[in-house]
Design a protein around this motif. Structure first.
Motif, PDB file in Angstrom:
ATOM      1  N   TYR A  35       1.353  -0.877  -0.134  1.00  0.00           N
ATOM      2  CA  TYR A  35      -0.014  -0.197  -0.434  1.00  0.00           C
ATOM      3  C   TYR A  35       0.944   1.779   0.051  1.00  0.00           C
ATOM      4  O   TYR A  35       2.083   1.352   0.604  1.00  0.00           O
ATOM      5  CB  TYR A  35      -0.821   0.261   1.099  1.00  0.00           C
ATOM      6  N   ASP A  76      -6.031  -5.957  -1.790  1.00  0.00           N
ATOM      7  CA  ASP A  76      -6.646  -5.153  -2.309  1.00  0.00           C
ATOM      8  C   ASP A  76      -7.362  -4.452  -1.421  1.00  0.00           C
ATOM      9  O   ASP A  76      -7.753  -2.839  -2.025  1.00  0.00           O
ATOM     10  CB  ASP A  76      -7.322  -5.406  -3.721  1.00  0.00           C
ATOM     11  N   ARG A  77      -7.444  -4.512  -0.174  1.00  0.00           N
ATOM     12  CA  ARG A  77      -7.840  -3.245   0.727  1.00  0.00           C
ATOM     13  C   ARG A  77      -7.533  -4.464   1.905  1.00  0.00           C
ATOM     14  O   ARG A  77      -7.321  -5.019   2.556  1.00  0.00           O
ATOM     15  CB  ARG A  77      -9.559  -4.123   0.653  1.00  0.00           C
ATOM     16  N   CYS A  79     -10.010  -3.378   6.070  1.00  0.00           N
ATOM     17  CA  CYS A  79     -11.122  -4.120   6.498  1.00  0.00           C
ATOM     18  C   CYS A  79     -10.272  -3.840   8.146  1.00  0.00           C
ATOM     19  O   CYS A  79      -9.604  -4.703   9.026  1.00  0.00           O
ATOM     20  CB  CYS A  79     -11.940  -4.889   6.144  1.00  0.00           C
ATOM     21  N   ASP A 119     -12.637   4.467   2.822  1.00  0.00           N
ATOM     22  CA  ASP A 119     -13.891   4.438   1.376  1.00  0.00           C
ATOM     23  C   ASP A 119     -15.037   4.039   2.495  1.00  0.00           C
ATOM     24  O   ASP A 119     -16.085   4.362   1.637  1.00  0.00           O
ATOM     25  CB  ASP A 119     -13.528   3.792   0.942  1.00  0.00           C
ATOM     26  N   LYS A 134     -11.036   0.287   3.864  1.00  0.00           N
ATOM     27  CA  LYS A 134      -9.937   1.715   2.849  1.00  0.00           C
ATOM     28  C   LYS A 134      -9.325   0.970   1.619  1.00  0.00           C
ATOM     29  O   LYS A 134      -8.461  -0.736   1.615  1.00  0.00           O
ATOM     30  CB  LYS A 134      -8.741   1.974   3.379  1.00  0.00           C
ATOM     31  N   ARG A 135      -9.598   0.725   0.402  1.00  0.00           N
ATOM     32  CA  ARG A 135      -9.320   0.294  -1.101  1.00  0.00           C
ATOM     33  C   ARG A 135      -7.122   0.581  -1.143  1.00  0.00           C
ATOM     34  O   ARG A 135      -7.359   2.001  -1.177  1.00  0.00           O
ATOM     35  CB  ARG A 135     -10.509  -0.152  -2.021  1.00  0.00           C
ATOM     36  N   LYS A 136      -6.914  -0.349  -1.706  1.00  0.00           N
ATOM     37  CA  LYS A 136      -6.137  -0.004  -2.276  1.00  0.00           C
ATOM     38  C   LYS A 136      -6.331   0.412  -3.812  1.00  0.00           C
ATOM     39  O   LYS A 136      -7.026   0.273  -4.602  1.00  0.00           O
ATOM     40  CB  LYS A 136      -5.271  -1.626  -2.325  1.00  0.00           C
TER      41      LYS A 136
END
Lengths: 140, 109
Positions: A35, A76-77, A79, A119, A134-136
């Motif tokens: 990230y 990819d995210r 949480c 996000d 939060k997404r990458k």
């Protein structure tokens, strides 16, 4: 990547000194997953704001009450769930800190920052639990 | 967080270095209270070396700003880094604080 970044659960006392440790664990996992710095910063801030809210407003800094932090750092995210043992609250009733009459008040910006930097921010269980995603970024 | 204070003329210049996280708030609050407590309550806060700030730290700056304003003085901010400036903009605290590019500019006006 090992599994130490996936579905981790922390039970921490309601003491502000614990926040940094939680941030470090999540930051390390995010860095390992590639990230970018801005995304790491955003999550770091949201973690602090949500955990402090849980300690302060949820648990009233009662050392006998814990804050549970569950996090999952994927490719990819990210949480994060933060849960307190308090009485709950209605997140829809939090005053707007940018309103003229609130701008000079020293408190009330934590949720705003969480919503601005993550996000997704969703509350459950009468406000005792918050889930943040939060997404990458596509470029990092 | 490392904090240094300097008297320049009638103003107190406070330089902050590091992360303004929740554990730093008591120190931040104390140095701001001390600064505002010196007449004529003119405080310039150099934020150029702050790389992180939480809402409680923002609250400490806001309280100092209001105390100074009531006393006829000011708390001015200097050269926040991009991420800190973004937080000030997001919270619209850039409507409340005067932000300058340098300590010299903050002192000259």
């Amino acid at each position: 990547m090992d599994d130490h970044d996936r579905n981790q659960v922390l039970q921490i006392p309601s003491c502000v000194d614990e926040v940094h440790h939680v941030q470090c664990l999540i930051q390390q996992a995010m860095e390992q997953h590639g990230y970018d710095d801005d995304t790491c910063f955003a999550v770091k801030l949201a973690v602090e704001e949500s955990v402090i809210n849980a300690m302060k407003h949820g648990n009233k800094f009662d050392q006998s009450r814990c804050v549970e932090v569950r996090y999952d750092v994927g490719d990819d995210r990210v949480c994060i769930h933060v849960r307190d043992q308090g009485k709950g609250f209605n997140p829809c009733c939090v005053p707007d800190p940018t309103a003229e009459e609130n701008l000079v008040k020293p408190h009330g910006r934590g949720i705003m920052l969480m919503r601005a930097y993550m996000d997704e921010v969703d509350y459950a269980d009468a406000g005792r639990e918050v889930t943040m995603v939060k997404r990458k970024r596509a470029d990092g | 967080m490392n904090i240094t204070t300097e008297l320049l003329g009638e103003a107190t210049v406070i330089r902050f270095c590091g992360a303004a996280d929740v554990t730093a708030v008591p120190d931040i609050r104390k140095v701001l209270v001390d600064g505002v407590g010196v007449a004529p309550c003119r405080v310039v806060c150099d934020l150029s070396d702050i790389d992180y700030i939480c809402s409680d730290a923002l609250g400490a700056f806001i309280s100092a700003h209001e105390d100074a304003r009531e006393a006829g003085g000011f708390v001015r901010l200097v050269h926040p880094q991009r991420r800190i400036a973004d937080i000030l903009a997001t919270t619209q605290l850039d409507r409340l604080f005067e932000v300058f590019e340098s300590v010299e500019l903050a002192l000259s006006q």
